[in-house]
Design a protein around this motif. Structure first.
Motif, PDB file in Angstrom:
ATOM      1  N   GLY A  83    -128.007 -76.183  74.968  1.00  0.00           N
ATOM      2  CA  GLY A  83    -127.268 -74.974  74.633  1.00  0.00           C
ATOM      3  C   GLY A  83    -126.561 -74.265  75.762  1.00  0.00           C
ATOM      4  O   GLY A  83    -125.972 -73.200  75.545  1.00  0.00           O
ATOM      5  N   ALA A  84    -126.599 -74.831  76.984  1.00  0.00           N
ATOM      6  CA  ALA A  84    -125.912 -74.201  78.112  1.00  0.00           C
ATOM      7  C   ALA A  84    -124.506 -74.787  78.210  1.00  0.00           C
ATOM      8  O   ALA A  84    -124.305 -75.855  78.789  1.00  0.00           O
ATOM      9  CB  ALA A  84    -126.682 -74.432  79.412  1.00  0.00           C
ATOM     10  N   ARG A  85    -123.530 -74.091  77.647  1.00  0.00           N
ATOM     11  CA  ARG A  85    -122.172 -74.634  77.586  1.00  0.00           C
ATOM     12  C   ARG A  85    -121.524 -74.663  78.961  1.00  0.00           C
ATOM     13  O   ARG A  85    -121.830 -73.849  79.837  1.00  0.00           O
ATOM     14  CB  ARG A  85    -121.307 -73.812  76.631  1.00  0.00           C
ATOM     15  N   LYS A  86    -120.631 -75.621  79.128  1.00  0.00           N
ATOM     16  CA  LYS A  86    -119.880 -75.745  80.374  1.00  0.00           C
ATOM     17  C   LYS A  86    -118.772 -74.698  80.408  1.00  0.00           C
ATOM     18  O   LYS A  86    -118.090 -74.463  79.407  1.00  0.00           O
ATOM     19  CB  LYS A  86    -119.279 -77.142  80.491  1.00  0.00           C
ATOM     20  N   ILE A  87    -118.570 -74.059  81.571  1.00  0.00           N
ATOM     21  CA  ILE A  87    -117.537 -73.045  81.734  1.00  0.00           C
ATOM     22  C   ILE A  87    -116.507 -73.573  82.733  1.00  0.00           C
ATOM     23  O   ILE A  87    -116.713 -73.481  83.949  1.00  0.00           O
ATOM     24  CB  ILE A  87    -118.132 -71.718  82.232  1.00  0.00           C
ATOM     25  N   PRO A  88    -115.414 -74.166  82.256  1.00  0.00           N
ATOM     26  CA  PRO A  88    -114.406 -74.713  83.178  1.00  0.00           C
ATOM     27  C   PRO A  88    -113.754 -73.605  83.986  1.00  0.00           C
ATOM     28  O   PRO A  88    -113.480 -72.518  83.469  1.00  0.00           O
ATOM     29  CB  PRO A  88    -113.407 -75.401  82.242  1.00  0.00           C
ATOM     30  N   ASN A  89    -113.497 -73.873  85.255  1.00  0.00           N
ATOM     31  CA  ASN A  89    -112.925 -72.854  86.130  1.00  0.00           C
ATOM     32  C   ASN A  89    -112.274 -73.530  87.330  1.00  0.00           C
ATOM     33  O   ASN A  89    -112.627 -74.662  87.688  1.00  0.00           O
ATOM     34  CB  ASN A  89    -114.017 -71.888  86.606  1.00  0.00           C
ATOM     35  N   ASP A  90    -111.340 -72.853  87.963  1.00  0.00           N
ATOM     36  CA  ASP A  90    -110.669 -73.366  89.155  1.00  0.00           C
ATOM     37  C   ASP A  90    -109.981 -72.211  89.860  1.00  0.00           C
ATOM     38  O   ASP A  90    -109.988 -71.073  89.386  1.00  0.00           O
ATOM     39  CB  ASP A  90    -109.671 -74.472  88.796  1.00  0.00           C
ATOM     40  N   PHE A  91    -109.361 -72.516  91.005  1.00  0.00           N
ATOM     41  CA  PHE A  91    -108.763 -71.441  91.803  1.00  0.00           C
ATOM     42  C   PHE A  91    -107.480 -70.902  91.178  1.00  0.00           C
ATOM     43  O   PHE A  91    -107.115 -69.747  91.415  1.00  0.00           O
ATOM     44  CB  PHE A  91    -108.489 -71.933  93.224  1.00  0.00           C
ATOM     45  N   GLY A  92    -106.790 -71.710  90.382  1.00  0.00           N
ATOM     46  CA  GLY A  92    -105.629 -71.209  89.657  1.00  0.00           C
ATOM     47  C   GLY A  92    -106.021 -70.088  88.711  1.00  0.00           C
ATOM     48  O   GLY A  92    -105.327 -69.069  88.589  1.00  0.00           O
ATOM     49  N   THR A  93    -107.151 -70.257  88.026  1.00  0.00           N
ATOM     50  CA  THR A  93    -107.674 -69.205  87.156  1.00  0.00           C
ATOM     51  C   THR A  93    -108.065 -67.976  87.968  1.00  0.00           C
ATOM     52  O   THR A  93    -107.811 -66.842  87.567  1.00  0.00           O
ATOM     53  CB  THR A  93    -108.889 -69.712  86.374  1.00  0.00           C
ATOM     54  N   THR A  94    -108.673 -68.213  89.128  1.00  0.00           N
ATOM     55  CA  THR A  94    -109.051 -67.096  89.998  1.00  0.00           C
ATOM     56  C   THR A  94    -107.830 -66.281  90.408  1.00  0.00           C
ATOM     57  O   THR A  94    -107.861 -65.043  90.393  1.00  0.00           O
ATOM     58  CB  THR A  94    -109.777 -67.621  91.246  1.00  0.00           C
ATOM     59  N   LEU A  95    -106.737 -66.949  90.759  1.00  0.00           N
ATOM     60  CA  LEU A  95    -105.506 -66.237  91.118  1.00  0.00           C
ATOM     61  C   LEU A  95    -105.012 -65.399  89.944  1.00  0.00           C
ATOM     62  O   LEU A  95    -104.529 -64.280  90.122  1.00  0.00           O
ATOM     63  CB  LEU A  95    -104.430 -67.235  91.549  1.00  0.00           C
ATOM     64  N   GLY A  96    -105.138 -65.943  88.724  1.00  0.00           N
ATOM     65  CA  GLY A  96    -104.747 -65.195  87.547  1.00  0.00           C
ATOM     66  C   GLY A  96    -105.595 -63.954  87.338  1.00  0.00           C
ATOM     67  O   GLY A  96    -105.086 -62.879  87.009  1.00  0.00           O
ATOM     68  N   VAL A  97    -106.905 -64.090  87.544  1.00  0.00           N
ATOM     69  CA  VAL A  97    -107.811 -62.942  87.422  1.00  0.00           C
ATOM     70  C   VAL A  97    -107.476 -61.895  88.478  1.00  0.00           C
ATOM     71  O   VAL A  97    -107.587 -60.684  88.225  1.00  0.00           O
ATOM     72  CB  VAL A  97    -109.276 -63.404  87.554  1.00  0.00           C
ATOM     73  N   TRP A  98    -107.036 -62.337  89.637  1.00  0.00           N
ATOM     74  CA  TRP A  98    -106.667 -61.415  90.713  1.00  0.00           C
ATOM     75  C   TRP A  98    -105.314 -60.743  90.481  1.00  0.00           C
ATOM     76  O   TRP A  98    -104.910 -59.897  91.273  1.00  0.00           O
ATOM     77  CB  TRP A  98    -106.652 -62.150  92.042  1.00  0.00           C
ATOM     78  N   GLY A  99    -104.611 -61.152  89.444  1.00  0.00           N
ATOM     79  CA  GLY A  99    -103.371 -60.465  89.097  1.00  0.00           C
ATOM     80  C   GLY A  99    -102.085 -61.210  89.383  1.00  0.00           C
ATOM     81  O   GLY A  99    -100.995 -60.674  89.143  1.00  0.00           O
ATOM     82  N   PHE A 100    -102.161 -62.438  89.864  1.00  0.00           N
ATOM     83  CA  PHE A 100    -100.949 -63.216  90.132  1.00  0.00           C
ATOM     84  C   PHE A 100    -100.363 -63.748  88.828  1.00  0.00           C
ATOM     85  O   PHE A 100    -101.087 -64.288  87.981  1.00  0.00           O
ATOM     86  CB  PHE A 100    -101.252 -64.383  91.080  1.00  0.00           C
ATOM     87  N   GLY A 101     -99.053 -63.621  88.652  1.00  0.00           N
ATOM     88  CA  GLY A 101     -98.381 -64.135  87.464  1.00  0.00           C
ATOM     89  C   GLY A 101     -98.346 -65.648  87.461  1.00  0.00           C
ATOM     90  O   GLY A 101     -98.383 -66.293  88.519  1.00  0.00           O
ATOM     91  N   GLN A 102     -98.255 -66.252  86.264  1.00  0.00           N
ATOM     92  CA  GLN A 102     -98.325 -67.707  86.181  1.00  0.00           C
ATOM     93  C   GLN A 102     -97.051 -68.400  86.636  1.00  0.00           C
ATOM     94  O   GLN A 102     -97.090 -69.522  87.126  1.00  0.00           O
ATOM     95  CB  GLN A 102     -98.653 -68.153  84.757  1.00  0.00           C
ATOM     96  N   GLY A 103     -95.904 -67.764  86.480  1.00  0.00           N
ATOM     97  CA  GLY A 103     -94.644 -68.401  86.849  1.00  0.00           C
ATOM     98  C   GLY A 103     -94.235 -69.452  85.832  1.00  0.00           C
ATOM     99  O   GLY A 103     -94.892 -69.625  84.796  1.00  0.00           O
TER     100      GLY A 103
END
Length: 211
Positions: A83-103
């Motif tokens: 029941g412990a689901r995988k949470i995909p993540n990477d630095f591109g997502t981190t930049l998005g969370v920090w407020g950088f636009g996707q372009g």
């Protein structure tokens, strides 16, 4: 041109993935895929920490420890089975969370679907996994590292064979379908919504072709 190039990138690696699937038993393929996925959880967890998502960080670290110990080095995904689901993540997502636009949306050689932000994130992913000792990139032995790179690319493409066939069969415009799905999935990741660990949005992995 972009549609033709994206399909060329995707299809030119398909025979290799099909051959790998044909000659390699399913239990072995599953073990290989799970090990790469387990190692990737280290960098995913690091990005959850950078994003200030402590709950995701703890869950991902717990997944890694559980699968590494009880799952024989990650060969078996016992965390998901419990029941412990995988949470995909990477630095591109981190930049998005920090407020950088996707372009603008891009199709990158070797990497496939991307955006300007996610392309920049790939640089962070490389340095983070290399100098943080969180993946294949940190291995000093060149032959071993390159062999594992190749195996990881084949494994990724092989895991998407059925999705490729489905899209080719039902999508009127595969390029637009993959682009829209990719952008929606990346936006969901930035917002912290639940997404699948492996998605058809990665279908343009992982080779290069001139058109």
């Amino acid at each position: 041109y972009r549609r033709q190039r994206q399909m060329c990138i995707r299809d030119s690696f398909k025979p290799v993935a099909q051959a790998y699937t044909f000659v390699t038993p399913q239990p072995v393929r599953s073990c290989v895929h799970n090990i790469f996925s387990n190692v990737g959880d280290l960098w995913s967890g690091a990005n959850s920490f950078l994003q200030g998502r402590g709950h995701d960080f703890v869950n991902t670290l717990g997944r890694f420890l559980f699968n590494t110990t009880m799952g024989v080095g990650g060969c078996f995904d016992v965390a998901s089975a419990n029941g412990a689901r995988k949470i995909p993540n990477d630095f591109g997502t981190t930049l998005g969370v920090w407020g950088f636009g996707q372009g603008p949306y891009l199709v990158l050689p070797f990497f496939g679907s991307s955006t300007v932000r996610d392309g920049a994130g790939l640089v962070g992913d490389f340095y983070g996994t290399t100098y943080g000792y969180m993946g294949v990139d940190s291995i000093d032995n060149v032959r071993l590292r390159n062999s594992l790179w190749g195996l990881r690319l084949v494994d990724t493409r092989a895991s998407l064979l059925s999705a490729t066939d489905t899209i080719d069969r039902v999508a009127l415009d595969p390029y637009s379908f993959i682009r829209d799905a990719y952008l929606q999935r990346r936006n969901a990741m930035v917002l912290g919504h639940r997404v699948e660990a492996v998605s058809y949005t990665h279908l343009t992995l992982p080779t290069i072709c001139s058109v």
